[in-house]
Design an enzyme around this catalytic site. Structure first.
Site, PDB file in Angstrom:
ATOM      1  N   TRP A   1      -2.146   0.608   7.226  1.00  0.00           N
ATOM      2  CA  TRP A   1      -2.145  -0.653   6.468  1.00  0.00           C
ATOM      3  C   TRP A   1      -1.921  -1.825   7.416  1.00  0.00           C
ATOM      4  O   TRP A   1      -1.059  -1.761   8.295  1.00  0.00           O
ATOM      5  CB  TRP A   1      -1.017  -0.635   5.431  1.00  0.00           C
ATOM      6  CG  TRP A   1      -1.428   0.026   4.164  1.00  0.00           C
ATOM      7  CD1 TRP A   1      -1.322   1.346   3.853  1.00  0.00           C
ATOM      8  CD2 TRP A   1      -2.039  -0.600   3.033  1.00  0.00           C
ATOM      9  NE1 TRP A   1      -1.833   1.579   2.599  1.00  0.00           N
ATOM     10  CE2 TRP A   1      -2.270   0.405   2.070  1.00  0.00           C
ATOM     11  CE3 TRP A   1      -2.405  -1.919   2.737  1.00  0.00           C
ATOM     12  CZ2 TRP A   1      -2.860   0.131   0.836  1.00  0.00           C
ATOM     13  CZ3 TRP A   1      -2.995  -2.190   1.512  1.00  0.00           C
ATOM     14  CH2 TRP A   1      -3.207  -1.167   0.579  1.00  0.00           C
TER      15      TRP A   1
ATOM     16  N   HIS B   1       3.796   5.667   4.676  1.00  0.00           N
ATOM     17  CA  HIS B   1       2.486   5.600   4.021  1.00  0.00           C
ATOM     18  C   HIS B   1       1.352   5.947   4.978  1.00  0.00           C
ATOM     19  O   HIS B   1       0.204   5.568   4.756  1.00  0.00           O
ATOM     20  CB  HIS B   1       2.278   4.203   3.421  1.00  0.00           C
ATOM     21  CG  HIS B   1       3.282   3.863   2.382  1.00  0.00           C
ATOM     22  ND1 HIS B   1       3.075   4.071   1.032  1.00  0.00           N
ATOM     23  CD2 HIS B   1       4.537   3.355   2.501  1.00  0.00           C
ATOM     24  CE1 HIS B   1       4.161   3.694   0.364  1.00  0.00           C
ATOM     25  NE2 HIS B   1       5.059   3.261   1.228  1.00  0.00           N
TER      26      HIS B   1
ATOM     27  N   HIS C   1      -0.516  10.690   1.659  1.00  0.00           N
ATOM     28  CA  HIS C   1       0.890  10.490   1.309  1.00  0.00           C
ATOM     29  C   HIS C   1       1.067  10.330  -0.191  1.00  0.00           C
ATOM     30  O   HIS C   1       0.125  10.047  -0.922  1.00  0.00           O
ATOM     31  CB  HIS C   1       1.439   9.247   2.012  1.00  0.00           C
ATOM     32  CG  HIS C   1       0.796   7.972   1.560  1.00  0.00           C
ATOM     33  ND1 HIS C   1      -0.415   7.537   2.031  1.00  0.00           N
ATOM     34  CD2 HIS C   1       1.183   7.040   0.635  1.00  0.00           C
ATOM     35  CE1 HIS C   1      -0.748   6.397   1.444  1.00  0.00           C
ATOM     36  NE2 HIS C   1       0.207   6.077   0.576  1.00  0.00           N
TER      37      HIS C   1
ATOM     38  N   ASP D   1       3.354   8.205  -3.140  1.00  0.00           N
ATOM     39  CA  ASP D   1       4.201   7.033  -3.374  1.00  0.00           C
ATOM     40  C   ASP D   1       5.302   7.413  -4.351  1.00  0.00           C
ATOM     41  O   ASP D   1       5.010   7.913  -5.455  1.00  0.00           O
ATOM     42  CB  ASP D   1       3.394   5.883  -3.998  1.00  0.00           C
ATOM     43  CG  ASP D   1       2.540   5.155  -2.985  1.00  0.00           C
ATOM     44  OD1 ASP D   1       2.688   5.407  -1.781  1.00  0.00           O
ATOM     45  OD2 ASP D   1       1.718   4.321  -3.414  1.00  0.00           O
TER      46      ASP D   1
ATOM     47  N   HIS E   1       8.822   2.662  -4.256  1.00  0.00           N
ATOM     48  CA  HIS E   1       7.928   1.872  -3.410  1.00  0.00           C
ATOM     49  C   HIS E   1       7.610   0.519  -4.046  1.00  0.00           C
ATOM     50  O   HIS E   1       7.499  -0.498  -3.348  1.00  0.00           O
ATOM     51  CB  HIS E   1       6.646   2.676  -3.168  1.00  0.00           C
ATOM     52  CG  HIS E   1       5.564   1.941  -2.452  1.00  0.00           C
ATOM     53  ND1 HIS E   1       5.768   1.227  -1.296  1.00  0.00           N
ATOM     54  CD2 HIS E   1       4.224   1.822  -2.736  1.00  0.00           C
ATOM     55  CE1 HIS E   1       4.630   0.699  -0.905  1.00  0.00           C
ATOM     56  NE2 HIS E   1       3.691   1.035  -1.756  1.00  0.00           N
TER      57      HIS E   1
ATOM     58  N   HIS F   1      -0.328   0.878  -9.881  1.00  0.00           N
ATOM     59  CA  HIS F   1       0.909   1.599  -9.559  1.00  0.00           C
ATOM     60  C   HIS F   1       1.879   1.541 -10.735  1.00  0.00           C
ATOM     61  O   HIS F   1       2.435   2.561 -11.150  1.00  0.00           O
ATOM     62  CB  HIS F   1       1.580   0.990  -8.322  1.00  0.00           C
ATOM     63  CG  HIS F   1       0.995   1.395  -7.013  1.00  0.00           C
ATOM     64  ND1 HIS F   1      -0.146   0.819  -6.504  1.00  0.00           N
ATOM     65  CD2 HIS F   1       1.404   2.318  -6.088  1.00  0.00           C
ATOM     66  CE1 HIS F   1      -0.411   1.351  -5.312  1.00  0.00           C
ATOM     67  NE2 HIS F   1       0.505   2.267  -5.049  1.00  0.00           N
TER      68      HIS F   1
ATOM     69  N   GLU G   1      -2.199   9.462  -2.438  1.00  0.00           N
ATOM     70  CA  GLU G   1      -3.217   8.587  -1.856  1.00  0.00           C
ATOM     71  C   GLU G   1      -3.680   9.103  -0.497  1.00  0.00           C
ATOM     72  O   GLU G   1      -2.949   9.799   0.193  1.00  0.00           O
ATOM     73  CB  GLU G   1      -2.656   7.163  -1.703  1.00  0.00           C
ATOM     74  CG  GLU G   1      -2.281   6.513  -3.031  1.00  0.00           C
ATOM     75  CD  GLU G   1      -1.509   5.223  -2.904  1.00  0.00           C
ATOM     76  OE1 GLU G   1      -1.679   4.354  -3.779  1.00  0.00           O
ATOM     77  OE2 GLU G   1      -0.714   5.079  -1.945  1.00  0.00           O
TER      78      GLU G   1
END
Length: 206
Positions: A17, A47, A51, A53, A57, A158, A170
């Site tokens: 990210w 992440h 992974h 979440d 998060h 989310h 994800e």
């Protein structure tokens, strides 16, 4: 083939990210240096790659990684294929039979250039959450880095999924996996107070 590995390989220089911790692996000790063992050192975001979440998060009151129900992350799963879609909502999902599906993994093949982080991805529409809940889905997995648009700050998908008790997986790799029913194992690490966890995700052919 008895198993499909659906985990992204972890390699130095892999895309993460924007602004997040780069992935780095190196040897802290080598056998040549110390005479007995090689010992590695990892630096990574929770992440990184494939992974899960945890609700913490995106929700200060949400469960943290070590509090998650592990039974959600292993058991029967179905892979469906949704190519060329900009969003994943009720309309797109309704074309597939979800009867008896507790773990739904969506292959889009949208992230082709794995060497770079995508700017635009198919995202989950919030209206999908209630629809999936009605079918009994407990976990949703996607082959892109997020269930929300990359630039989203509200993280509507989310929150909507969490409100319906649906866990999030994800960054799975499904380009080599045919549609069908499998057994999923994608267990998070017991990271105390964690917001997420990398997983080794595999599918066993039923």
């Amino acid at each position: 083939m008895d198993w499909y590995d659906i985990s992204a390989p972890l390699v130095n220089g892999m895309p993460v990210w924007p602004g997040d911790t780069p992935y780095q692996f190196g040897l802290q000790w080598t056998k040549d240096e110390c005479g007995s063992v090689n010992v590695g050192r990892l630096t990574l975001s929770t992440h990184t790659g494939t992974h899960i979440d945890a609700p913490y998060h995106f929700d200060e009151a949400g469960n943290k990684t070590q509090q998650l129900d592990l039974s959600v992350y292993m058991g029967p799963a179905r892979v469906i294929y949704l190519p060329d879609c900009a969003r994943i909502g009720k309309a797109e999902l309704s074309a597939h039979d979800l009867r008896g599906v507790e773990r739904l993994l969506i292959r889009t093949d949208a992230w082709q250039e794995k060497e770079t982080f995508p700017h635009v991805i198919p995202h989950v529409s919030p209206d999908a959450a209630l629809y999936l809940k009605e079918w009994g889905v407990r976990l949703l997995g996607v082959d892109v880095p997020s269930v929300d648009p990359i630039d989203s700050k509200e993280l509507e998908a989310h929150h909507a999924l969490n409100q319906q008790g649906i866990h999030i997986l994800e960054g799975i790799v499904l380009s080599h996996v045919p549609e069908g029913d499998y057994e999923l194992i994608a267990l998070p690490l017991p990271i105390v107070d964690g917001d997420a966890s990398p997983v080794r995700a595999v599918l066993r052919v039923k």
